[in-house]
Design an enzyme around this catalytic site. Structure first.
Site, PDB file in Angstrom:
ATOM      1  N   CYS A   1      58.203 -32.555  -4.688  1.00  0.00           N
ATOM      2  CA  CYS A   1      59.205 -31.486  -4.577  1.00  0.00           C
ATOM      3  C   CYS A   1      59.267 -30.866  -3.191  1.00  0.00           C
ATOM      4  O   CYS A   1      60.114 -30.014  -2.934  1.00  0.00           O
ATOM      5  CB  CYS A   1      58.917 -30.411  -5.606  1.00  0.00           C
ATOM      6  SG  CYS A   1      58.517 -31.102  -7.200  1.00  0.00           S
TER       7      CYS A   1
ATOM      8  N   HIS B   1      60.203 -21.282  -3.726  1.00  0.00           N
ATOM      9  CA  HIS B   1      60.139 -22.551  -4.448  1.00  0.00           C
ATOM     10  C   HIS B   1      60.644 -22.309  -5.871  1.00  0.00           C
ATOM     11  O   HIS B   1      61.436 -23.078  -6.384  1.00  0.00           O
ATOM     12  CB  HIS B   1      58.718 -23.107  -4.426  1.00  0.00           C
ATOM     13  CG  HIS B   1      58.620 -24.491  -4.977  1.00  0.00           C
ATOM     14  ND1 HIS B   1      59.370 -25.528  -4.488  1.00  0.00           N
ATOM     15  CD2 HIS B   1      57.896 -25.003  -6.008  1.00  0.00           C
ATOM     16  CE1 HIS B   1      59.109 -26.627  -5.172  1.00  0.00           C
ATOM     17  NE2 HIS B   1      58.226 -26.337  -6.107  1.00  0.00           N
TER      18      HIS B   1
ATOM     19  N   GLU C   1      53.249 -18.388  -6.827  1.00  0.00           N
ATOM     20  CA  GLU C   1      54.017 -18.155  -5.598  1.00  0.00           C
ATOM     21  C   GLU C   1      54.069 -16.665  -5.276  1.00  0.00           C
ATOM     22  O   GLU C   1      53.949 -16.274  -4.104  1.00  0.00           O
ATOM     23  CB  GLU C   1      55.439 -18.726  -5.749  1.00  0.00           C
ATOM     24  CG  GLU C   1      56.246 -18.613  -4.462  1.00  0.00           C
ATOM     25  CD  GLU C   1      57.533 -19.422  -4.490  1.00  0.00           C
ATOM     26  OE1 GLU C   1      57.917 -19.928  -5.552  1.00  0.00           O
ATOM     27  OE2 GLU C   1      58.162 -19.554  -3.419  1.00  0.00           O
TER      28      GLU C   1
ATOM     29  N   LYS D   1      67.089 -22.516  -7.202  1.00  0.00           N
ATOM     30  CA  LYS D   1      66.950 -23.544  -8.248  1.00  0.00           C
ATOM     31  C   LYS D   1      67.579 -23.078  -9.555  1.00  0.00           C
ATOM     32  O   LYS D   1      67.959 -23.884 -10.394  1.00  0.00           O
ATOM     33  CB  LYS D   1      65.473 -23.879  -8.483  1.00  0.00           C
ATOM     34  CG  LYS D   1      64.862 -24.720  -7.367  1.00  0.00           C
ATOM     35  CD  LYS D   1      63.477 -25.238  -7.741  1.00  0.00           C
ATOM     36  CE  LYS D   1      62.910 -26.137  -6.661  1.00  0.00           C
ATOM     37  NZ  LYS D   1      62.392 -25.394  -5.491  1.00  0.00           N
TER      38      LYS D   1
ATOM     39  N   HIS E   1      66.444 -28.094 -10.079  1.00  0.00           N
ATOM     40  CA  HIS E   1      65.366 -28.621  -9.247  1.00  0.00           C
ATOM     41  C   HIS E   1      65.681 -30.075  -8.903  1.00  0.00           C
ATOM     42  O   HIS E   1      65.470 -30.967  -9.715  1.00  0.00           O
ATOM     43  CB  HIS E   1      64.033 -28.512  -9.970  1.00  0.00           C
ATOM     44  CG  HIS E   1      62.850 -28.753  -9.060  1.00  0.00           C
ATOM     45  ND1 HIS E   1      62.967 -29.408  -7.857  1.00  0.00           N
ATOM     46  CD2 HIS E   1      61.545 -28.416  -9.180  1.00  0.00           C
ATOM     47  CE1 HIS E   1      61.782 -29.482  -7.274  1.00  0.00           C
ATOM     48  NE2 HIS E   1      60.900 -28.873  -8.056  1.00  0.00           N
TER      49      HIS E   1
ATOM     50  N   PHE F   1      54.157 -30.745  -6.575  1.00  0.00           N
ATOM     51  CA  PHE F   1      53.117 -31.359  -7.402  1.00  0.00           C
ATOM     52  C   PHE F   1      52.187 -32.118  -6.459  1.00  0.00           C
ATOM     53  O   PHE F   1      52.644 -32.789  -5.528  1.00  0.00           O
ATOM     54  CB  PHE F   1      53.744 -32.380  -8.363  1.00  0.00           C
ATOM     55  CG  PHE F   1      54.098 -31.821  -9.716  1.00  0.00           C
ATOM     56  CD1 PHE F   1      53.926 -30.483 -10.019  1.00  0.00           C
ATOM     57  CD2 PHE F   1      54.604 -32.656 -10.705  1.00  0.00           C
ATOM     58  CE1 PHE F   1      54.248 -29.980 -11.273  1.00  0.00           C
ATOM     59  CE2 PHE F   1      54.929 -32.165 -11.961  1.00  0.00           C
ATOM     60  CZ  PHE F   1      54.755 -30.828 -12.242  1.00  0.00           C
TER      61      PHE F   1
END
Lengths: 394, 89
Positions: free
Chosen positions: A152, A284, A295, A316, A321, A380
């Site tokens: 990502c 994110h 986050e 997002k 995403h 990830f």
């Protein structure tokens, strides 16, 4: 720029500023076969309008998106490529999955239909660098070209490395961004098994968030030194002033606040900016229980008292995403927010979460002129990339 | 509580964590067994295949002990719908 919100920058920004999510009922795969039914798909995209049939034979959907977005970026930048400039222009793309819709379709022929041959162009369609290679061919660019894959964070790493190459003089100009097209049956089943996809919508930082919504698309940026852009009278959307990377060294899927904080701090250091110079963070913000709380902790760790004064949003919630394209879409969203003086909202927000207690600009865009902004990407595998942008002086 | 379900959950969890089954009890907390999110989805994949059922993601996320896993499966097995038959493996 192409995503569920539109097929060009103006179209995407209009929806973003209106806070209208492009999340709809999944079309590419029958939702009856899945435990989730919504996605942020590109709609109304007719490949034949963009490509000759012979060219299309070579292009998976992810490469099509890359080319469409890059054509818009190059047109908008008003670049006239001379032979010398072509030889020193880099192409750096991010991609998580490669041409996996083409791969899924061909493997289905083998495994389900029981036939024993696949299409001879399966390899060129599916290789992850197809996007970068196609852009190099499309514009005749012969400088360094490569694709990098950090889940990502892929296209944030791509934009960041391209920025470093242009800043260092390793390339005179760069075409950088990312693209992704993840909507195949096999891949959606794999995401379903991960149990991180929301059964309704994407609600980043909201207490009742249930996970992410997958998206697709591409965004590409033309990068060149500030003086060069000014000298040729280019329309400048903004400036990249810093890039920071780190890794969590922690877990293959669970994020760690310390790793994210390291990348944010590195990006600020690279930009030579104090934390209180930042006004906006494009988070994110995946909408998973784990990411958003982690986050928030990372932002608090770096920004301390200033964290409460930051405007933070996750786009997002609007464009989904888009995995390897996410960082590039969000870099574009951040630049547009700086240029327009409007912070796009975190859509679908319903309820405050004490673990995500920052100002996340819920549901409604906010008119706000900000000089500097961050775009966070935390992948990830714990691979983090943070870009710092500054508004172009009016 | 059905012994059949409990036995299968304990066996599957021991296999996922590569630990002796005797080291796990129904009252073990998943956190104490160092069961992380990937272990959980792997375990549930095994159990859903075995019992022919599907547990919603929010139920799976709420599981904290071995007993809660057993109870969630029993609730799902008892729910109305096509009668699920466990596989023999």
């Amino acid at each position: 720029m192409i995503c569920a919100l539109g097929s060009n920058v103006a179209g995407c920004w209009k929806e973003m500023a209106a806070g209208r999510p492009g999340i709809r009922r999944l079309k590419a795969v029958d939702p009856a076969l899945l435990r989730f039914s919504n996605a942020a798909e590109v709609t109304g995209f007719a490949p034949a309008e963009h490509f000759e049939p012979s060219r299309l034979d070579l292009l998976d959907r992810f490469a099509q998106f890359a080319i469409v977005a890059a054509r818009e970026a190059v047109r908008d930048a008003g670049v006239e490529f001379t032979a010398a400039l072509r030889d020193s222009t880099a192409v750096v793309t991010g991609c998580c999955l490669g041409g996996q819709t083409a791969e899924d379709a061909e493997f289905e022929i083998l495994y389900r239909q029981g036939r024993n041959r696949v299409h001879p162009l399966t390899i060129p369609r599916t290789m992850a660098n197809a996007g970068a290679s196609m852009l190099s061919m499309e514009f005749g660019l012969r400088g360094p070209a490569f694709t990098l894959s950090t889940a990502c964070s892929s296209s944030s790493h791509a934009v960041g490395l391209a920025f470093q190459m242009v800043r260092s003089g390793a390339a005179e100009m760069a075409l950088a961004g990312g693209s992704e097209a993840p909507f195949s049956y096999g891949l959606l089943k794999a995401w379903e098994a991960m149990r991180v996809i929301s059964t309704d919508t994407c609600r980043p930082f909201s207490r009742d968030r249930k996970g992410m919504i997958l998206g697709e698309g591409a965004a590409m940026l033309v990068l060149e030194p500030w003086e060069a852009a000014r000298a040729r009278g280019a329309r400048i959307h903004g400036e990249i002033v810093g890039f920071g990377m780190s890794s969590d060294a922690h877990h293959i899927t669970q994020p760690a606040a310390e790793g994210a904080a390291l990348a944010i701090a590195a990006a600020l250091r690279d930009a030579g900016l104090a934390p209180d110079a930042i006004g906006y963070i494009n988070a994110h913000g995946t909408g998973t229980p784990g990411n958003d709380a982690t986050e928030t902790r990372a932002i608090r760790q770096v920004f301390r008292a200033h964290a409460g004064r930051l405007a933070i949003s996750s786009t997002k919630s609007l464009h989904g995403h888009a995995l390897g394209a996410a960082g590039a879409l969000e870099a574009a969203a951040t630049l547009l927010a700086l240029r327009e003086g409007v912070i796009p909202p975190t859509a679908n927000y319903t309820e405050r979460d004490p673990e995500c207690d920052l100002d996340v600009v819920p549901n409604t865009a906010r008119p706000l002129r900000v000089e500097c902004a961050l775009s966070n990407s935390f992948a990830f595998g714990g691979l983090n990339a943070v870009l710092v942008f500054r508004a172009s002086p009016a | 509580m059905s012994e059949r379900v409990a036995d299968k959950v304990l066996a599957a969890l021991a296999a996922v964590k590569h630990v002796p089954r005797e080291s796990i009890s129904l009252d073990s907390a998943l956190a104490d067994l160092r069961v992380d999110s990937l272990d959980t989805i792997t375990l549930l994949f095994e159990l859903e295949e075995h019992f022919h059922l599907t547990l919603p993601d929010d139920v799976v996320r709420s599981l904290r002990t071995v007993r809660q896993i057993v109870e969630a499966i029993e609730r799902s097995l008892a729910a109305p719908g096509p009668a699920p038959a466990a596989t023999s493996d």
